[in-house]
Design a protein around this motif. Structure first.
Motif, PDB file in Angstrom:
ATOM      1  N   MET A 118       4.720  27.424  54.440  1.00  0.00           N
ATOM      2  CA  MET A 118       3.884  26.325  53.979  1.00  0.00           C
ATOM      3  C   MET A 118       3.963  25.115  54.910  1.00  0.00           C
ATOM      4  N   PRO A 120       3.120  22.705  57.972  1.00  0.00           N
ATOM      5  CA  PRO A 120       1.770  22.433  58.489  1.00  0.00           C
ATOM      6  C   PRO A 120       1.598  22.806  59.956  1.00  0.00           C
ATOM      7  N   LEU A 121       1.705  24.073  60.233  1.00  0.00           N
ATOM      8  CA  LEU A 121       1.389  24.561  61.582  1.00  0.00           C
ATOM      9  C   LEU A 121       0.800  25.959  61.431  1.00  0.00           C
ATOM     10  N   VAL A 279       2.064  37.991  55.729  1.00  0.00           N
ATOM     11  CA  VAL A 279       2.201  36.768  54.934  1.00  0.00           C
ATOM     12  C   VAL A 279       0.870  36.223  54.423  1.00  0.00           C
ATOM     13  N   ILE A 280      -0.233  36.735  54.937  1.00  0.00           N
ATOM     14  CA  ILE A 280      -1.536  36.295  54.427  1.00  0.00           C
ATOM     15  C   ILE A 280      -2.285  37.516  53.930  1.00  0.00           C
ATOM     16  N   ASN A 281      -2.702  37.446  52.682  1.00  0.00           N
ATOM     17  CA  ASN A 281      -3.362  38.596  52.080  1.00  0.00           C
ATOM     18  C   ASN A 281      -4.851  38.606  52.382  1.00  0.00           C
TER      19      ASN A 281
ATOM     20  N   LYS B  13     -12.063  37.108  45.132  1.00  0.00           N
ATOM     21  CA  LYS B  13     -11.053  37.760  45.959  1.00  0.00           C
ATOM     22  C   LYS B  13     -10.916  39.212  45.559  1.00  0.00           C
ATOM     23  N   TYR B  15      -8.794  42.440  46.742  1.00  0.00           N
ATOM     24  CA  TYR B  15      -7.745  42.976  47.603  1.00  0.00           C
ATOM     25  C   TYR B  15      -8.166  44.353  48.072  1.00  0.00           C
ATOM     26  N   THR B  56      -3.643  27.650  48.407  1.00  0.00           N
ATOM     27  CA  THR B  56      -2.508  27.253  49.235  1.00  0.00           C
ATOM     28  C   THR B  56      -2.504  27.981  50.580  1.00  0.00           C
ATOM     29  N   THR B  57      -3.637  28.504  50.973  1.00  0.00           N
ATOM     30  CA  THR B  57      -3.876  29.118  52.295  1.00  0.00           C
ATOM     31  C   THR B  57      -3.167  30.447  52.497  1.00  0.00           C
ATOM     32  N   ARG B  58      -2.617  31.024  51.426  1.00  0.00           N
ATOM     33  CA  ARG B  58      -1.840  32.234  51.620  1.00  0.00           C
ATOM     34  C   ARG B  58      -2.625  33.494  51.313  1.00  0.00           C
ATOM     35  N   VAL B  59      -3.760  33.333  50.666  1.00  0.00           N
ATOM     36  CA  VAL B  59      -4.628  34.477  50.398  1.00  0.00           C
ATOM     37  C   VAL B  59      -6.001  34.105  50.937  1.00  0.00           C
ATOM     38  N   ARG B  60      -6.550  35.010  51.734  1.00  0.00           N
ATOM     39  CA  ARG B  60      -7.854  34.729  52.303  1.00  0.00           C
ATOM     40  C   ARG B  60      -8.936  35.093  51.285  1.00  0.00           C
ATOM     41  N   GLU B  76      -9.096  24.989  57.918  1.00  0.00           N
ATOM     42  CA  GLU B  76      -7.988  24.245  58.529  1.00  0.00           C
ATOM     43  C   GLU B  76      -6.703  24.418  57.725  1.00  0.00           C
ATOM     44  N   PRO B  78      -3.448  24.560  58.411  1.00  0.00           N
ATOM     45  CA  PRO B  78      -2.302  23.657  58.596  1.00  0.00           C
ATOM     46  C   PRO B  78      -2.551  22.262  58.023  1.00  0.00           C
ATOM     47  N   ARG B  81      -2.288  22.409  54.302  1.00  0.00           N
ATOM     48  CA  ARG B  81      -0.896  22.516  53.852  1.00  0.00           C
ATOM     49  C   ARG B  81      -0.169  21.185  53.935  1.00  0.00           C
ATOM     50  N   MET B  84      -0.267  19.341  50.599  1.00  0.00           N
ATOM     51  CA  MET B  84       0.036  19.995  49.322  1.00  0.00           C
ATOM     52  C   MET B  84       1.497  20.413  49.229  1.00  0.00           C
ATOM     53  N   VAL B  86       3.993  23.252  47.131  1.00  0.00           N
ATOM     54  CA  VAL B  86       3.798  24.532  46.459  1.00  0.00           C
ATOM     55  C   VAL B  86       5.120  25.074  45.932  1.00  0.00           C
TER      56      VAL B  86
END
Ligand code: ATP
Ligand code: MG
Lengths: 281, 315
Positions: A118, A120-121, A279-281, B13, B15, B56-60, B76, B78, B81, B84, B86
């Motif tokens: 999480m 920011p990069l 790490v990204i679904n 979404k 999967y 939270t940018t973890r699932v597209r 964007e 980064p 994030r 936020m 989490v």
């Protein structure tokens, strides 16, 4: 809990920047890894020295004493052959010990990595940080192992650094290859499979990694000489051989440098792609 | 319309997987205003974590447009994030690091300088009542302590928006209250909070707005009070009998003020206009039908859920 008031205290810290600094986040990740390594330094040293320590002790100290000698190559004795080989193992195996194993566990079991994900990069930078930090660990491992393989053998060891530049380049490229290979394995392998990986990947890599013999001598077993070219450890061993013991036959510099650049780049790409996928679904 | 802290438009979404994959989120729209405490209430597999994962940018996302703090999370990540905090469903503290280090390094990831990060870590440990655990690693923490530390860490870089996925799952009642207090405290200082839960009580007592989700869809979204009124019922009765019978059902239906009678596993559920007089009426009606037990209570969010889906929230 009466946290309401205190939490609302005016921030002494800067407000979140409009565009986060990737470099600072990356540096933060490095600092965290450095702190944990420092805490774990003892186990780092132990796991790094055990294999080469026993190896040089038995094969270059005890074996000659009990009349079981390996002949070496030309003027170089077996102890001299081993110097680059054992340093090569130390470098490459940091990638597996320090990147692959913890990463595999963090990704599948403990999810400890969540907080760093999480940050920011870009995720690719987070993955690359793993490789980058392990470069330092590999170099450290090489520095720890070298004195052992140099001083322990009963027979004299002939080390001669023809070019410090070549040595530095080989060590850095090898360390990158190690970290990138570790990242690739860590993202591909489940924690339960790590034992398997040791058996089917690590063992052949070591024994077919030109650690205990120079690559040139394999010409008598041509198919094996060609097959070992797929093993990244070969280039690490041969590169170090060229840099540390140039008198022993070794590959030409262009060959191992090109191979190391290719494997560092290839495994980085593969490892980062694997990391992103995990790490990204 | 003022800019919302979280905007989710037509989120879908799917999967990847065999047989076309799993449709986890099926057209969700959400608007969470600045400073609002918003709850997603739904059963297991409803798509709550997936929705949070996308935010939270973890699932597209398969499709849809999601903005958090005005930043497009898909375009964007980064920068999104950066604004936020989490807390995921996993208890995912850094185990090799101490409680203090968990906070300190978190601040460093967000670009804070060393001195400010140190101060912030100290301050948070004190505020979250973990100061005596400063140098302990989280392995030794109780569930409640670990969760407090997770929340402390999530807010350490002073985000504007906080995501909490099942923040009290698996906690004892006391720790749950402590987490609620923390969340209320954060809200009071203007933090926007999106949390998921499958505890009805949590949604009712904690949240300003609740969206009830099931099978990847939002069924309804409103304040808990208005949601409870939405069935039109003023009271709910649960009747448990030895044996269900059509005659009993008809009798219950005929009671004054009763608007709905649904069969359940143990008997019936009644919706009525008012509580007044319901209990004696039900008792009298069930006379001779082997009445085991009955209770009358106010409608809850669970009533809505059952009303909308025909199922209980927890199965
Ligand atoms: N990584 C994944 N790959 C495939 N399917 C997934 C994945 N994650 C979730 N799902 C599926 O998507 C659906 C929604 O899951 P999700 O985790 O979002 O639900 P949830 O509401 O958070 O449930 P819970 O209360 O159990 O946490 C489920 O059917 C789940 O099996
Ligand atoms: Mg979930």
């Amino acid at each position: 809990m009466s946290t309401t008031e205190t939490l609302a205290a005016p921030p002494q810290a800067p407000a979140a920047p409009a565009r986060p600094s990737y470099a600072r986040a990356f540096w933060g990740l490095m600092l965290r890894d450095a702190r944990l390594l420092r805490r774990d330094l003892f186990s780092f040293v132990v796991r790094t020295i055990m294999n080469p320590l026993f190896f040089v002790f038995i094969f270059t100290d005890i074996m000659p004493k009990i009349g079981q000698n390996f002949s070496g190559v030309g003027a170089a004795n077996f102890a001299t052959i081993l110097v680059p080989g054992l340093v090569a193992i130390a470098i490459l195996f940091q990638g597996i010990m320090a990147v692959a194993m913890p990463l595999s566990i963090e990704l599948s079991g403990t999810h400890e990595i969540e907080d760093r994900l999480m940050a920011p990069l870009p995720i690719a930078w987070t993955a690359f940080e793993k490789i980058f930090f392990s470069v330092f660990q590999s170099i450290l491992a090489a520095l720890v192992v070298f004195p052992m393989v140099y001083f322990i053998p009963a027979t004299p060891v002939h080390v001669q650094v023809a070019s410090w530049w070549l040595l530095a380049v080989v060590i850095v490229l090898s360390s990158f290859t190690a970290g990138a290979l570790g990242l690739t394995i860590g993202t591909l392998v489940k924690p339960q499979q790590i034992g398997m990986i040791f058996a089917v990947v690590v063992t052949p890599i070591i024994f077919l990694g030109c650690v205990y013999y120079p690559w040139a001598l394999l010409r008598r077993v041509k198919w094996l000489q060609i097959a070992t070219l797929a093993n990244p450890l070969v280039y690490v061993s041969e590169g170090l051989r060229a840099a540390l013991t140039p008198a022993v036959p070794h590959m030409p510099a262009w060959a191992f440098l090109a191979a190391l650049v290719l494997s560092a780049a290839g495994f980085s790409w593969w490892g980062i792609a694997g990391f992103r996928r995990r790490v990204i679904n | 319309m003022p800019q919302a802290a979280i905007e989710v438009e037509n989120l879908v979404k799917r999967y990847a997987g065999p047989g076309g994959g799993v449709l986890a989120v099926d057209g969700v729209n959400l608007r969470v205003a600045q400073g609002e405490l918003f709850g997603l209430l739904g059963p297991n597999g409803a798509g709550k974590s997936t929705t949070i994962g996308v935010c939270t940018t973890r699932v597209r996302p398969t499709s849809g447009r999601i903005r958090v703090g005005g930043v497009d999370v898909a375009a964007e990540p980064p920068r999104a994030r950066a604004g936020m905090g989490v807390v995921t469903q996993f208890r995912a503290l850094d185990r090799g690091a101490t409680a203090w280090e968990n906070l300190y390094f978190h601040c460093r990831y967000f670009g804070w300088p060393a001195a400010a990060s140190r101060r912030r870590a100290d301050e948070l440990l004190a505020q979250f009542q973990l100061a005596d655990r400063r140098d302990a690693t989280p392995e030794a923490f109780s569930g409640g302590m670990a969760q407090r530390l997770q929340i402390a860490r999530a807010v350490a870089h002073r985000p504007r928006v906080l995501f909490l996925d099942e923040p009290t799952a698996g906690l004892d009642p006391q720790s749950r209250m402590a987490v609620w207090d923390l969340v209320r405290g954060l809200r009071a200082e203007g933090m926007t909070v999106l949390l998921t839960t499958h505890y009805i009580e949590e949604a009712e007592r904690l949240c300003d707005q609740v969206a009830i989700v099931d099978h990847g869809k939002i069924l309804v979204c409103d304040t808990p009070a208005r949601l409870k009124q939405s069935t039109g019922a003023g009271a709910v009765a649960r009747v448990s009998v030895e044996q269900a019978s059509a005659e009993l059902e008809a009798r219950l239906r005929a009671l004054p003020g009763v608007t709905e009678v649904e069969p359940t596993a143990e008997g019936y559920r009644l919706l009525a206009h008012a509580r007044e007089g319901l209990a004696p009426a039900v008792a009298a009606a069930a006379q001779g039908f082997g009445l085991r037990d009955f209770s009358v209570h106010e409608p809850s969010l669970e009533t809505i859920f059952i009303h909308l889906t025909g199922r209980e929230l927890r199965e």
